[in-house]
Motif scaffolding. Structure first.
Motif, PDB file in Angstrom:
ATOM      1  N   ASN A 133      68.167  18.756 -22.558  1.00  0.00           N
ATOM      2  CA  ASN A 133      67.018  19.025 -23.426  1.00  0.00           C
ATOM      3  C   ASN A 133      67.190  18.476 -24.839  1.00  0.00           C
ATOM      4  O   ASN A 133      66.341  18.701 -25.713  1.00  0.00           O
ATOM      5  CB  ASN A 133      66.740  20.528 -23.498  1.00  0.00           C
ATOM      6  N   LYS A 134      68.304  17.734 -25.067  1.00  0.00           N
ATOM      7  CA  LYS A 134      68.548  17.059 -26.350  1.00  0.00           C
ATOM      8  C   LYS A 134      68.396  18.041 -27.533  1.00  0.00           C
ATOM      9  O   LYS A 134      67.615  17.849 -28.452  1.00  0.00           O
ATOM     10  CB  LYS A 134      67.567  15.903 -26.539  1.00  0.00           C
ATOM     11  N   THR A 135      69.184  19.122 -27.493  1.00  0.00           N
ATOM     12  CA  THR A 135      69.137  20.148 -28.537  1.00  0.00           C
ATOM     13  C   THR A 135      70.499  20.285 -29.203  1.00  0.00           C
ATOM     14  O   THR A 135      71.522  20.361 -28.530  1.00  0.00           O
ATOM     15  CB  THR A 135      68.715  21.510 -27.949  1.00  0.00           C
ATOM     16  N   PRO A 179      71.783  -4.682 -30.580  1.00  0.00           N
ATOM     17  CA  PRO A 179      71.498  -3.852 -31.744  1.00  0.00           C
ATOM     18  C   PRO A 179      70.147  -3.160 -31.650  1.00  0.00           C
ATOM     19  O   PRO A 179      69.965  -2.053 -32.132  1.00  0.00           O
ATOM     20  CB  PRO A 179      71.543  -4.855 -32.909  1.00  0.00           C
ATOM     21  N   VAL A 180      69.166  -3.867 -30.991  1.00  0.00           N
ATOM     22  CA  VAL A 180      67.847  -3.266 -30.845  1.00  0.00           C
ATOM     23  C   VAL A 180      67.934  -2.011 -29.992  1.00  0.00           C
ATOM     24  O   VAL A 180      67.355  -0.974 -30.287  1.00  0.00           O
ATOM     25  CB  VAL A 180      66.861  -4.282 -30.214  1.00  0.00           C
ATOM     26  N   ILE A 181      68.736  -2.132 -28.883  1.00  0.00           N
ATOM     27  CA  ILE A 181      68.921  -0.969 -28.013  1.00  0.00           C
ATOM     28  C   ILE A 181      69.644   0.145 -28.746  1.00  0.00           C
ATOM     29  O   ILE A 181      69.286   1.304 -28.676  1.00  0.00           O
ATOM     30  CB  ILE A 181      69.712  -1.378 -26.750  1.00  0.00           C
ATOM     31  N   ALA A 182      70.688  -0.261 -29.498  1.00  0.00           N
ATOM     32  CA  ALA A 182      71.515   0.733 -30.185  1.00  0.00           C
ATOM     33  C   ALA A 182      70.736   1.493 -31.241  1.00  0.00           C
ATOM     34  O   ALA A 182      71.026   2.652 -31.516  1.00  0.00           O
ATOM     35  CB  ALA A 182      72.726   0.055 -30.803  1.00  0.00           C
ATOM     36  N   GLN A 183      69.749   0.828 -31.827  1.00  0.00           N
ATOM     37  CA  GLN A 183      69.030   1.459 -32.914  1.00  0.00           C
ATOM     38  C   GLN A 183      67.744   2.158 -32.468  1.00  0.00           C
ATOM     39  O   GLN A 183      66.953   2.574 -33.285  1.00  0.00           O
ATOM     40  CB  GLN A 183      68.682   0.391 -33.974  1.00  0.00           C
ATOM     41  N   GLN A 184      67.527   2.271 -31.179  1.00  0.00           N
ATOM     42  CA  GLN A 184      66.348   2.974 -30.714  1.00  0.00           C
ATOM     43  C   GLN A 184      66.427   4.445 -31.115  1.00  0.00           C
ATOM     44  O   GLN A 184      67.477   5.071 -31.007  1.00  0.00           O
ATOM     45  CB  GLN A 184      66.223   2.859 -29.187  1.00  0.00           C
ATOM     46  N   ASP A 185      65.288   4.991 -31.551  1.00  0.00           N
ATOM     47  CA  ASP A 185      65.244   6.385 -31.972  1.00  0.00           C
ATOM     48  C   ASP A 185      65.274   7.320 -30.768  1.00  0.00           C
ATOM     49  O   ASP A 185      64.673   7.030 -29.725  1.00  0.00           O
ATOM     50  CB  ASP A 185      63.983   6.648 -32.795  1.00  0.00           C
ATOM     51  N   VAL A 186      65.966   8.435 -30.928  1.00  0.00           N
ATOM     52  CA  VAL A 186      66.033   9.470 -29.898  1.00  0.00           C
ATOM     53  C   VAL A 186      65.479  10.760 -30.486  1.00  0.00           C
ATOM     54  O   VAL A 186      65.874  11.171 -31.585  1.00  0.00           O
ATOM     55  CB  VAL A 186      67.482   9.692 -29.412  1.00  0.00           C
ATOM     56  N   ARG A 187      64.570  11.393 -29.787  1.00  0.00           N
ATOM     57  CA  ARG A 187      63.966  12.645 -30.261  1.00  0.00           C
ATOM     58  C   ARG A 187      64.904  13.799 -29.932  1.00  0.00           C
ATOM     59  O   ARG A 187      65.173  14.085 -28.755  1.00  0.00           O
ATOM     60  CB  ARG A 187      62.599  12.839 -29.604  1.00  0.00           C
ATOM     61  N   VAL A 188      65.389  14.459 -30.962  1.00  0.00           N
ATOM     62  CA  VAL A 188      66.360  15.542 -30.803  1.00  0.00           C
ATOM     63  C   VAL A 188      65.812  16.796 -31.477  1.00  0.00           C
ATOM     64  O   VAL A 188      65.119  16.713 -32.496  1.00  0.00           O
ATOM     65  CB  VAL A 188      67.723  15.162 -31.431  1.00  0.00           C
ATOM     66  N   ARG A 189      66.140  17.941 -30.892  1.00  0.00           N
ATOM     67  CA  ARG A 189      65.707  19.209 -31.480  1.00  0.00           C
ATOM     68  C   ARG A 189      66.884  19.880 -32.166  1.00  0.00           C
ATOM     69  O   ARG A 189      67.974  19.993 -31.577  1.00  0.00           O
ATOM     70  CB  ARG A 189      65.152  20.133 -30.396  1.00  0.00           C
ATOM     71  N   SER A 213      79.027  18.354 -35.855  1.00  0.00           N
ATOM     72  CA  SER A 213      79.084  16.965 -35.397  1.00  0.00           C
ATOM     73  C   SER A 213      78.597  16.883 -33.953  1.00  0.00           C
ATOM     74  O   SER A 213      78.787  17.828 -33.168  1.00  0.00           O
ATOM     75  CB  SER A 213      80.507  16.415 -35.503  1.00  0.00           C
ATOM     76  N   PHE A 214      77.988  15.757 -33.606  1.00  0.00           N
ATOM     77  CA  PHE A 214      77.484  15.567 -32.247  1.00  0.00           C
ATOM     78  C   PHE A 214      77.284  14.077 -31.985  1.00  0.00           C
ATOM     79  O   PHE A 214      77.273  13.255 -32.909  1.00  0.00           O
ATOM     80  CB  PHE A 214      76.151  16.301 -32.055  1.00  0.00           C
ATOM     81  N   SER A 215      77.153  13.728 -30.711  1.00  0.00           N
ATOM     82  CA  SER A 215      76.783  12.380 -30.308  1.00  0.00           C
ATOM     83  C   SER A 215      75.671  12.489 -29.282  1.00  0.00           C
ATOM     84  O   SER A 215      75.613  13.467 -28.526  1.00  0.00           O
ATOM     85  CB  SER A 215      77.975  11.618 -29.730  1.00  0.00           C
ATOM     86  N   ILE A 216      74.793  11.516 -29.262  1.00  0.00           N
ATOM     87  CA  ILE A 216      73.619  11.571 -28.398  1.00  0.00           C
ATOM     88  C   ILE A 216      73.990  11.722 -26.922  1.00  0.00           C
ATOM     89  O   ILE A 216      73.403  12.516 -26.187  1.00  0.00           O
ATOM     90  CB  ILE A 216      72.747  10.311 -28.583  1.00  0.00           C
TER      91      ILE A 216
END
Length: 329
Positions: free
Chosen positions: A91-93, A20-30, A82-85
């Motif tokens: 470039n996480k946009t 769960p710790v891994i799953a809940q890590q924040d990802v910086r997205v633009r 809708s999107f998934s990481i």
């Protein structure tokens, strides 16, 4: 055997607790709209519930999503997306389509995205050849076109049926050539329009697409600078629309007009396209970011710089008129 099983069980429990710790890590997205402007506020609907986000000035926000989880983004005046990481580009946009509004017509990116090269050529022609095109964003549009020269040049090669893509200078020359041609033809149309029915325009009444004082200002500008006004006018909004019409009204020599028309158009297009293209490269090499990320600021600066001479002329003209009236009284 039992000890090995206990060890395996402890590892499994630890892994399950750590997941769960891994799953809940924040990802910086633009988060950007189609004009590459930031989506400032939005709501994400996930399996954990709804959460509101506010991005920074460049559109970045840190979101918490489980791997493979679909998130539904909702923002005012934007399409639901809708999107998934794990499916985002490197470039996480996330691009969220903004609903149309009339002020989008003043945004150069609107024409490049929805019209491409054909729309660019039409606008350059209209702004320099049709009196109704004085409101179009010529300067900022050409500067932005320089920043996006590669995709526009690719479109240009397809139009002429040749394959010259991949060569930076050939791309720029082709783009400059096509845009200059549109501008030269536009001014020529304005010149012939002035010769045929231009004089009667001074008797027209103001309406949404025509303002008599624009025509008068262009006439005054031409009287002051002569043939050079055709060159200078290219860099002045509104004036560049009416300058060729005035040249036609006053009966400027055709060959003289053609010379100034070509020189002025080439100077305008080359400076704007090259300025946008190479300033983009310089800023990226020197500071590590792209001008595409700050188009709104660039457009505002260009508008202020190009309209400042016109604004100053209007203000000084009113002062002189008031001083003259005061002296007469």
């Amino acid at each position: 055997m039992i000890q090995q099983f206990k060890g395996f069980l402890l590892v499994l429990i630890g892994f399950m607790l750590f997941m769960p710790v891994i799953a809940q890590q924040d990802v910086r997205v633009r988060f950007l709209n189609q004009y590459e402007g930031p989506v400032t506020e939005f709501t994400l609907e996930t399996s954990a519930g709804n959460k509101d986000y506010i991005t920074d000035k460049e559109g970045y926000a840190s979101v918490s999503l489980q791997p493979g989880e679909k998130a539904i983004l909702k923002a005012t005046d934007h399409d639901t997306t809708s999107f998934s990481i794990d499916q985002l580009p490197e470039n996480k946009t996330v691009v969220v389509k903004k609903h149309f509004s009339w002020k989008d017509l003043l945004n150069p990116m609107f024409y490049i995205i929805y019209g491409g090269l054909w729309m660019l050529l039409l606008i350059v022609f209209a702004e320099t050849g049709l009196f109704a095109g004085f409101f179009l964003p010529g300067d900022s549009l050409l500067f932005v076109a320089g920043i996006y020269s590669s995709p526009l040049a690719n479109e240009a090669w397809k139009i002429i049926g040749m394959d010259g893509r991949g060569n930076e200078w050939l791309d720029l020359l082709l783009l400059i050539g096509l845009i200059s041609f549109a501008g030269i033809i536009g001014n020529t149309v304005g010149f012939w329009f002035g010769r045929k029915i231009g004089p009667s325009m001074f008797r027209w009444k103001d309406n949404l697409l025509f303002k008599k004082h624009y025509l008068e200002e262009a006439h005054e500008f031409y009287d002051k600078h002569g043939g050079g006004a055709i060159v200078f006018a290219r860099f002045l909004p509104v004036v560049r629309t009416f300058a060729p019409i005035i040249a036609g009204i006053v009966g400027m020599d055709k060959k003289k007009f053609a010379f100034y028309n070509i020189v002025g158009c080439l100077a305008w297009v080359v400076s704007m396209i090259m300025g946008g293209h190479f300033l983009q490269l310089w800023v990226k090499n020197q500071f590590g970011f792209e001008l595409k990320e700050h188009l709104e600021v660039i457009i505002i600066v260009i508008v202020l710089v190009t309209t400042a001479p016109v604004a100053w002329k209007v203000i000084s003209g009113k002062r002189k008129k008031m001083a003259k009236e005061k002296a007469e009284n």
